[in-house]
Design an enzyme around this catalytic site. Structure first.
Site, PDB file in Angstrom:
ATOM      1  N   GLY A   1       0.832  -1.214   0.000  1.00 61.37           N
ATOM      2  CA  GLY A   1       0.000   0.000   0.000  1.00 61.37           C
ATOM      3  C   GLY A   1       0.858   1.251   0.000  1.00 61.37           C
ATOM      4  O   GLY A   1       0.583   2.201   0.735  1.00 61.37           O
ATOM      5  N   ALA A   2       1.874   1.276  -0.866  1.00 64.20           N
ATOM      6  CA  ALA A   2       2.854   2.373  -0.819  1.00 64.20           C
ATOM      7  C   ALA A   2       2.498   3.524  -1.756  1.00 64.20           C
ATOM      8  O   ALA A   2       3.280   4.450  -1.890  1.00 64.20           O
ATOM      9  CB  ALA A   2       4.241   1.833  -1.149  1.00 64.20           C
ATOM     10  N   ASN A   3       1.327   3.460  -2.363  1.00 65.32           N
ATOM     11  CA  ASN A   3       0.965   4.569  -3.270  1.00 65.32           C
ATOM     12  C   ASN A   3       0.300   5.731  -2.536  1.00 65.32           C
ATOM     13  O   ASN A   3       0.005   6.753  -3.145  1.00 65.32           O
ATOM     14  CB  ASN A   3       0.039   4.075  -4.387  1.00 65.32           C
ATOM     15  CG  ASN A   3      -1.257   3.510  -3.861  1.00 65.32           C
ATOM     16  OD1 ASN A   3      -1.287   2.369  -3.405  1.00 65.32           O
ATOM     17  ND2 ASN A   3      -2.326   4.291  -3.886  1.00 65.32           N
TER      18      ASN A   3
ATOM     19  N   GLY B   1      -0.612   7.777   1.564  1.00 66.68           N
ATOM     20  CA  GLY B   1      -0.560   7.900   3.018  1.00 66.68           C
ATOM     21  C   GLY B   1       0.744   7.439   3.663  1.00 66.68           C
ATOM     22  O   GLY B   1       1.840   7.824   3.253  1.00 66.68           O
TER      23      GLY B   1
ATOM     24  N   GLY C   1       2.168   4.506   3.771  1.00 64.18           N
ATOM     25  CA  GLY C   1       3.010   3.643   2.940  1.00 64.18           C
ATOM     26  C   GLY C   1       3.890   4.482   2.023  1.00 64.18           C
ATOM     27  O   GLY C   1       5.091   4.216   1.867  1.00 64.18           O
TER      28      GLY C   1
ATOM     29  N   SER D   1      -3.440  -0.448  14.721  1.00 62.36           N
ATOM     30  CA  SER D   1      -4.100   0.825  15.033  1.00 62.36           C
ATOM     31  C   SER D   1      -4.413   0.838  16.521  1.00 62.36           C
ATOM     32  O   SER D   1      -4.608  -0.229  17.127  1.00 62.36           O
ATOM     33  CB  SER D   1      -5.411   0.884  14.248  1.00 62.36           C
ATOM     34  OG  SER D   1      -6.291   1.838  14.824  1.00 62.36           O
TER      35      SER D   1
ATOM     36  N   TYR E   1     -13.380  -3.383  11.510  1.00 67.53           N
ATOM     37  CA  TYR E   1     -12.053  -2.750  11.378  1.00 67.53           C
ATOM     38  C   TYR E   1     -11.239  -3.102  12.626  1.00 67.53           C
ATOM     39  O   TYR E   1     -10.078  -3.524  12.528  1.00 67.53           O
ATOM     40  CB  TYR E   1     -12.184  -1.232  11.232  1.00 67.53           C
ATOM     41  CG  TYR E   1     -10.837  -0.529  11.112  1.00 67.53           C
ATOM     42  CD1 TYR E   1     -10.013  -0.738   9.999  1.00 67.53           C
ATOM     43  CD2 TYR E   1     -10.379   0.341  12.111  1.00 67.53           C
ATOM     44  CE1 TYR E   1      -8.777  -0.095   9.890  1.00 67.53           C
ATOM     45  CE2 TYR E   1      -9.152   0.975  11.997  1.00 67.53           C
ATOM     46  CZ  TYR E   1      -8.355   0.756  10.883  1.00 67.53           C
ATOM     47  OH  TYR E   1      -7.129   1.388  10.781  1.00 67.53           O
TER      48      TYR E   1
HETATM   49  N1  NAP Z   1      -4.128   7.127   9.093  1.00 70.30           N
HETATM   50  C1  NAP Z   1      -4.379   6.790  10.338  1.00 70.30           C
HETATM   51  O1  NAP Z   1      -4.734   7.635  11.183  1.00 70.30           O
HETATM   52  C2  NAP Z   1      -4.259   5.371  10.764  1.00 70.30           C
HETATM   53  C3  NAP Z   1      -4.540   5.059  12.100  1.00 70.30           C
HETATM   54  C4  NAP Z   1      -4.367   3.761  12.537  1.00 70.30           C
HETATM   55  C5  NAP Z   1      -3.916   2.788  11.660  1.00 70.30           C
HETATM   56  N2  NAP Z   1      -3.657   3.103  10.363  1.00 70.30           N
HETATM   57  C6  NAP Z   1      -3.202   2.021   9.478  1.00 70.30           C
HETATM   58  O2  NAP Z   1      -2.171   2.497   8.631  1.00 70.30           O
HETATM   59  C7  NAP Z   1      -2.130   1.718   7.436  1.00 70.30           C
HETATM   60  C8  NAP Z   1      -1.978   2.652   6.241  1.00 70.30           C
HETATM   61  O3  NAP Z   1      -3.136   3.441   6.107  1.00 70.30           O
HETATM   62  P1  NAP Z   1      -3.110   4.967   5.610  1.00 70.30           P
HETATM   63  O4  NAP Z   1      -3.598   5.788   6.719  1.00 70.30           O
HETATM   64  O5  NAP Z   1      -1.830   5.274   4.965  1.00 70.30           O
HETATM   65  O6  NAP Z   1      -4.297   4.918   4.522  1.00 70.30           O
HETATM   66  P2  NAP Z   1      -4.334   5.191   2.947  1.00 70.30           P
HETATM   67  O7  NAP Z   1      -3.740   6.510   2.618  1.00 70.30           O
HETATM   68  O8  NAP Z   1      -5.747   4.948   2.545  1.00 70.30           O
HETATM   69  O9  NAP Z   1      -3.401   4.053   2.374  1.00 70.30           O
HETATM   70  C9  NAP Z   1      -3.815   2.706   2.409  1.00 70.30           C
HETATM   71  C10 NAP Z   1      -3.078   1.932   1.359  1.00 70.30           C
HETATM   72  O10 NAP Z   1      -3.572   0.595   1.374  1.00 70.30           O
HETATM   73  C11 NAP Z   1      -3.933   0.252   0.050  1.00 70.30           C
HETATM   74  N3  NAP Z   1      -4.969  -0.768  -0.065  1.00 70.30           N
HETATM   75  C12 NAP Z   1      -6.265  -0.735   0.350  1.00 70.30           C
HETATM   76  N4  NAP Z   1      -6.909  -1.843  -0.056  1.00 70.30           N
HETATM   77  C13 NAP Z   1      -5.998  -2.585  -0.749  1.00 70.30           C
HETATM   78  C14 NAP Z   1      -6.041  -3.810  -1.444  1.00 70.30           C
HETATM   79  N5  NAP Z   1      -7.174  -4.511  -1.570  1.00 70.30           N
HETATM   80  N6  NAP Z   1      -4.934  -4.261  -2.038  1.00 70.30           N
HETATM   81  C15 NAP Z   1      -3.786  -3.563  -1.973  1.00 70.30           C
HETATM   82  N7  NAP Z   1      -3.663  -2.385  -1.364  1.00 70.30           N
HETATM   83  C16 NAP Z   1      -4.770  -1.907  -0.753  1.00 70.30           C
HETATM   84  C17 NAP Z   1      -4.414   1.562  -0.557  1.00 70.30           C
HETATM   85  O11 NAP Z   1      -4.483   1.456  -1.972  1.00 70.30           O
HETATM   86  P3  NAP Z   1      -5.511   2.404  -2.812  1.00 70.30           P
HETATM   87  O12 NAP Z   1      -4.900   3.767  -2.822  1.00 70.30           O
HETATM   88  O13 NAP Z   1      -5.581   1.759  -4.154  1.00 70.30           O
HETATM   89  O14 NAP Z   1      -6.820   2.395  -2.067  1.00 70.30           O
HETATM   90  C18 NAP Z   1      -3.318   2.470  -0.067  1.00 70.30           C
HETATM   91  O15 NAP Z   1      -2.165   2.330  -0.829  1.00 70.30           O
HETATM   92  C19 NAP Z   1      -3.416   0.883   7.445  1.00 70.30           C
HETATM   93  O16 NAP Z   1      -3.088  -0.437   7.812  1.00 70.30           O
HETATM   94  C20 NAP Z   1      -4.267   1.522   8.515  1.00 70.30           C
HETATM   95  O17 NAP Z   1      -5.131   0.608   9.138  1.00 70.30           O
HETATM   96  C21 NAP Z   1      -3.806   4.370   9.899  1.00 70.30           C
END
Ligand code: NAP
Length: 319
Positions: free
Chosen positions: A32-34, A36, A38, A157, A182
């Site tokens: 998921g490196a595209n 946030g 990642g 999380s 979740y």
């Molecule tokens: N942000 C926060 O406040 C927060 C808090 C607690 C935990 N987290 C955890 O941090 C991690 C990263 O999340 P983020 O906040 O960076 O969110 P994000 O910006 O939505 O990034 C999530 C990444 O996961 C990818 N993804 C989702 N479904 C997928 C699938 N079926 N196959 C492959 N890739 C998939 C997304 O791809 P697309 O762009 O194609 O959707 C995107 O690259 C997650 O595990 C999340 O639970 C985040």
């Protein structure tokens, strides 16, 4: 060191420069490196001279993210590969193309969507956030175990503390709730990361299993899954309450590269309620340490993914 505009605290880049060692010659996969966290993890690793495989389910988004990283670090060794975590065939295909890996960052995730299922029919959040990463870790375990200072970092999380593993309705067919499932998936991340740590130690394998959570960071997570009023509220709170993605990525970056990190640790932000700040060691929910629960989850994860991870819980696996 560069300081944040609103005080004496360092920026994320300043903190990284001061605390994280160079990663020349080390190879990372970030799922998921595209977007946030990642994307920020890949950017920081590239800046530390690591070789980075950025995975994306949508190659065009992945390539745009890679170009973004290259704009900051023109000589970085970064490449994009397709990986859809909602399809275990894609997980197998991706894993088959990876070699000589040092660190796997299980980062990708989806949060609070309307009920959906993976290609294999599993509840989407449990399937993407936990099962696919369980399978990916299992498929890459041999090469990770051979790496010097190999690591598996699993991103959970703070919401794992509200979770329970609903063995009686694992896929939410009877009583789905967006937050409930979740939280289940994020608790599963912690239970898995800790059980992996124990099994690695029991079998005399030096690979580290480390957990991380970002606190609260404004990313696409809050707009991809949620809909309606929930999405609107998150948009507002992202603006006023969240830290940026570069700060949110620090705990997982530290877990992946910090010199004094130990297997079994959980790294989160040091601020109030673990919602913001710089990496420190935090504690998981007590239930996450329950070995019976861990073995039950491990067994069902093997069954559902078809990936057997050959680590005997009591330590009799062939080394
Ligand atoms: N942000 C926060 O406040 C927060 C808090 C607690 C935990 N987290 C955890 O941090 C991690 C990263 O999340 P983020 O906040 O960076 O969110 P994000 O910006 O939505 O990034 C999530 C990444 O996961 C990818 N993804 C989702 N479904 C997928 C699938 N079926 N196959 C492959 N890739 C998939 C997304 O791809 P697309 O762009 O194609 O959707 C995107 O690259 C997650 O595990 C999340 O639970 C985040």
């Amino acid at each position: 060191m560069s300081k944040s505009p609103d005080g004496d605290r360092p920026t994320a880049a300043g903190w990284i420069a001061e605390h994280l060692p160079r990663q020349s010659g080390r190879s990372f996969v970030v799922t998921g490196a595209n977007s946030g966290l990642g994307l920020e993890t890949a950017r920081a690793l590239a800046g530390l001279d690591a070789q980075v495989i950025m995975t994306a389910r949508d190659l065009a988004k992945g390539e745009a993210a890679r170009d973004d990283v290259l704009a900051d670090h023109p000589h970085a060794q970064v490449e994009v590969r397709q990986l859809d975590l909602a399809d275990l065939d894609s997980v197998r295909e991706f894993a088959a193309g990876v070699s000589d890996l040092d660190v796997l960052v299980n980062n990708a995730g989806v949060m609070m969507p309307p009920r959906g299922t993976t290609v294999q029919g599993y509840e989407l959040q449990f399937g993407v956030n936990h099962l696919a990463h369980f399978a990916l870790t299992g498929l890459l375990l041999n090469q990770l175990a051979q790496a010097e200072d190999g690591r598996v970092v699993t991103v959970s999380s703070g919401l794992h503390k509200r979770g329970r593993i609903h063995f009686e309705d694992l896929h939410g067919e009877q009583n789905y709730g967006r937050t409930k499932y979740y939280a289940q998936s994020k608790l599963a991340n912690v239970v898995f990361g800790l059980e992996l740590h124990r099994r690695l130690r029991a079998n005399g394998i030096g690979l580290l299993s480390v957990l991380a959570h970002p606190g609260y960071a404004a990313t696409n997570l809050q707009s991809t899954g949620p809909t309606g009023v929930g999405k609107l509220l998150m948009k507002v709170s992202n603006r006023f309450m969240a830290q940026d993605a570069a700060m949110g990525a620090l705990p997982q970056l530290y877990a992946a590269t910090g010199e004094d990190v130990e297997s079994g640790q959980f790294i989160g932000p040091d601020g109030r309620n673990e919602s913001k700040g710089y990496p420190t060691q935090v504690e998981p929910l007590d239930t996450a340490r329950d070995r019976e629960l861990a073995q039950r989850l491990w067994n069902i994860s093997e069954e559902l993914t078809g990936v057997h991870i050959p680590l005997d819980p009591k330590g009799t696996s062939p080394s």
